[in-house]
Scaffold this motif. Sequence first.
Motif, PDB file in Angstrom:
ATOM      1  N   VAL A  81      34.671  29.002  31.160  1.00 13.43           N
ATOM      2  CA  VAL A  81      33.573  29.213  32.114  1.00 13.43           C
ATOM      3  C   VAL A  81      33.974  28.614  33.450  1.00 13.43           C
ATOM      4  CG1 VAL A  81      31.128  28.845  32.601  1.00 13.43           C
ATOM      5  CG2 VAL A  81      31.888  29.105  30.235  1.00 13.43           C
ATOM      6  N   GLU A  82      33.804  29.412  34.516  1.00 17.56           N
ATOM      7  CA  GLU A  82      34.184  28.982  35.858  1.00 17.56           C
ATOM      8  C   GLU A  82      33.045  29.266  36.829  1.00 17.56           C
ATOM      9  OE1 GLU A  82      37.825  29.553  39.086  1.00 17.56           O
ATOM     10  OE2 GLU A  82      37.462  31.100  37.576  1.00 17.56           O
ATOM     11  N   ALA A  83      32.798  28.332  37.737  1.00 13.41           N
ATOM     12  CA  ALA A  83      31.840  28.522  38.834  1.00 13.41           C
ATOM     13  C   ALA A  83      32.610  28.460  40.135  1.00 13.41           C
ATOM     14  CB  ALA A  83      30.756  27.447  38.799  1.00 13.41           C
ATOM     15  N   ALA A  84      32.678  29.575  40.859  1.00 12.70           N
ATOM     16  CA  ALA A  84      33.443  29.629  42.107  1.00 12.70           C
ATOM     17  C   ALA A  84      32.875  30.727  42.989  1.00 12.70           C
ATOM     18  CB  ALA A  84      34.924  29.893  41.830  1.00 12.70           C
ATOM     19  N   GLY A  85      32.750  30.446  44.287  1.00  8.60           N
ATOM     20  CA  GLY A  85      32.312  31.454  45.233  1.00  8.60           C
ATOM     21  C   GLY A  85      30.932  32.003  44.963  1.00  8.60           C
ATOM     22  N   GLY A 106      32.252  33.986  32.597  1.00 11.81           N
ATOM     23  CA  GLY A 106      32.765  33.625  31.284  1.00 11.81           C
ATOM     24  C   GLY A 106      33.907  34.553  30.912  1.00 11.81           C
ATOM     25  N   ARG A 107      35.019  33.972  30.443  1.00  9.41           N
ATOM     26  CA  ARG A 107      36.196  34.777  30.096  1.00  9.41           C
ATOM     27  C   ARG A 107      36.756  34.325  28.753  1.00  9.41           C
ATOM     28  NH1 ARG A 107      37.002  33.954  35.703  1.00  9.41           N
ATOM     29  NH2 ARG A 107      37.197  35.904  36.891  1.00  9.41           N
ATOM     30  N   SER A 108      37.536  35.239  28.155  1.00 11.49           N
ATOM     31  CA  SER A 108      38.322  34.853  26.992  1.00 11.49           C
ATOM     32  C   SER A 108      39.422  33.918  27.473  1.00 11.49           C
ATOM     33  CB  SER A 108      38.941  36.091  26.339  1.00 11.49           C
ATOM     34  OG  SER A 108      39.991  35.713  25.455  1.00 11.49           O
ATOM     35  N   ALA A 109      39.514  32.742  26.881  1.00  9.52           N
ATOM     36  CA  ALA A 109      40.524  31.787  27.330  1.00  9.52           C
ATOM     37  C   ALA A 109      41.930  32.320  27.094  1.00  9.52           C
ATOM     38  CB  ALA A 109      40.338  30.453  26.606  1.00  9.52           C
ATOM     39  N   ARG A 110      42.142  33.057  26.009  1.00  4.57           N
ATOM     40  CA  ARG A 110      43.485  33.545  25.683  1.00  4.57           C
ATOM     41  C   ARG A 110      43.934  34.686  26.588  1.00  4.57           C
ATOM     42  NH1 ARG A 110      45.572  31.967  20.601  1.00  4.57           N
ATOM     43  NH2 ARG A 110      44.082  30.745  19.373  1.00  4.57           N
ATOM     44  N   SER A 111      43.055  35.655  26.787  1.00  6.83           N
ATOM     45  CA  SER A 111      43.461  36.857  27.517  1.00  6.83           C
ATOM     46  C   SER A 111      43.019  36.871  28.970  1.00  6.83           C
ATOM     47  CB  SER A 111      42.901  38.096  26.816  1.00  6.83           C
ATOM     48  OG  SER A 111      41.472  38.137  26.946  1.00  6.83           O
ATOM     49  N   GLY A 112      41.998  36.078  29.304  1.00  4.76           N
ATOM     50  CA  GLY A 112      41.444  36.112  30.646  1.00  4.76           C
ATOM     51  C   GLY A 112      40.451  37.230  30.851  1.00  4.76           C
ATOM     52  N   ALA A 113      40.192  38.038  29.819  1.00  3.15           N
ATOM     53  CA  ALA A 113      39.262  39.161  29.940  1.00  3.15           C
ATOM     54  C   ALA A 113      37.851  38.654  30.214  1.00  3.15           C
ATOM     55  CB  ALA A 113      39.279  39.991  28.664  1.00  3.15           C
ATOM     56  N   GLU A 114      37.180  39.270  31.169  1.00  2.00           N
ATOM     57  CA  GLU A 114      35.833  38.848  31.526  1.00  2.00           C
ATOM     58  C   GLU A 114      34.842  39.223  30.425  1.00  2.00           C
ATOM     59  OE1 GLU A 114      32.712  40.181  34.878  1.00  2.00           O
ATOM     60  OE2 GLU A 114      34.541  39.231  35.690  1.00  2.00           O
TER      61      GLU A 114
END
Length: 417
Positions: free
Chosen positions: A304-308, A313-321
């Motif tokens: 989970v990232e808060a930016a801009g 929320g993304r898959s940590a392994r693949s980066g898929a949203e």
Amino acid sequence: MGLARGRRRIAAAVAALVGVGAVGVVVHRVLAPAEVDTPARAAYPAVVTPAIGVVGRLPVAPLIVDGRLRVYAATRQVYADQPVDARYRVTPYWSYRRWPAEVSGVVADGTTVVSRWSDGKLVALDARTGRVAWQVDGPAPAEGWTARRTGAGAVWDPPGLFLTRAADGRAGLVVSGPDGMGGFALADGRRLWSADVDGGCRTDVGTTAAGQFVAVDRCAGPAVVEFRDAATGAPTNRWVPPGATAGLTVTPVGCVTPRSRCRGLRTSGPAGGAGRGWLVGDGAPVAAPALDRAGVELDGERAVEAAGGVVTGRSARSGAELWRRADLGPTRIVAVQPGRVHLLTEANDLVTLDPSSGAQRSRFPMTAGRDGLGWSPGLAYAQGGYVAVERLREPVAPDADDQRYFLVAEPVVLAAT
């Protein structure tokens, strides 16, 4: 006449000796090493279900223990109060003091509260009664009390004190100091292993959910990430992250408690250079690109990232949203606990999201009484559905004294989410 004078002199000498002896007794009682355990006199409180919102404000930082107590640390004391949703700090439910040793750190697992002291002593208290469950000698810390007025540094980020859990479910403790480290069974304090280390060229990272202790070792050359079995102390892996330099920094993420039982790591170069995220389990670390950026938090395998002004929320392994929230405005993540990620908005509303879907669990102003919302967050903590945050006076002055540094005399806000 001479006989009388002699008797008076003898009497005066005896009185002086008695006086000196009395002073010596007083000095001994005041300065001699002491231990005072004041157990609970009331019944163990029930688990409460507080209303969602701010519970209250406190002068010191709490550990939430067993959903029933708040445990605090002071320079020479560990103590608890209850109920857990009391609006203010109240008369201690139990208390434990030592003299002249100082508290270095405190951790809690279930109903066991373990304090570490400046003389290396580890003292486990039964949270239900406040009585000493066990007491053993461990590696001495580099310093005693180093926390600021709230004690948050001792209970929310205790130096050299890490909880762990073995594959068979047994709870343990890893304790690290400048000259040595060791593992202990949480149930009875039994020492499981010990090792001599050079704390001057090593940096503790934390324990993993797979039961390993992680440290950065620079003692024999280039920086290496060292993994040990937390139950036996046996080294299991020495890993050099891609692009590692002498300034390698390793940050644990996805931890159940501060720097304990973590599911991920972030490696970066000096001064917060480009980072790489990793999931850690039984084998070698696995790349997790969604954890690469500083400030990204981990719940299970969801990053989970808060930016801009957007929370993602993304898959940590693949980066898929997996989900996206663009309706909260600028926010920052202040704490994460299993199944909940906690964010503060610019107006200091506390927003709690479900990290699996982004669904909002709660939202309310993080304020108590008439203190207002003009503050910056300091250290934060989340456990058992509760969130506690230090409030700092703006502009934040890290080197200022505590009166200037903290917003008010009771700077810690406790909330239920």
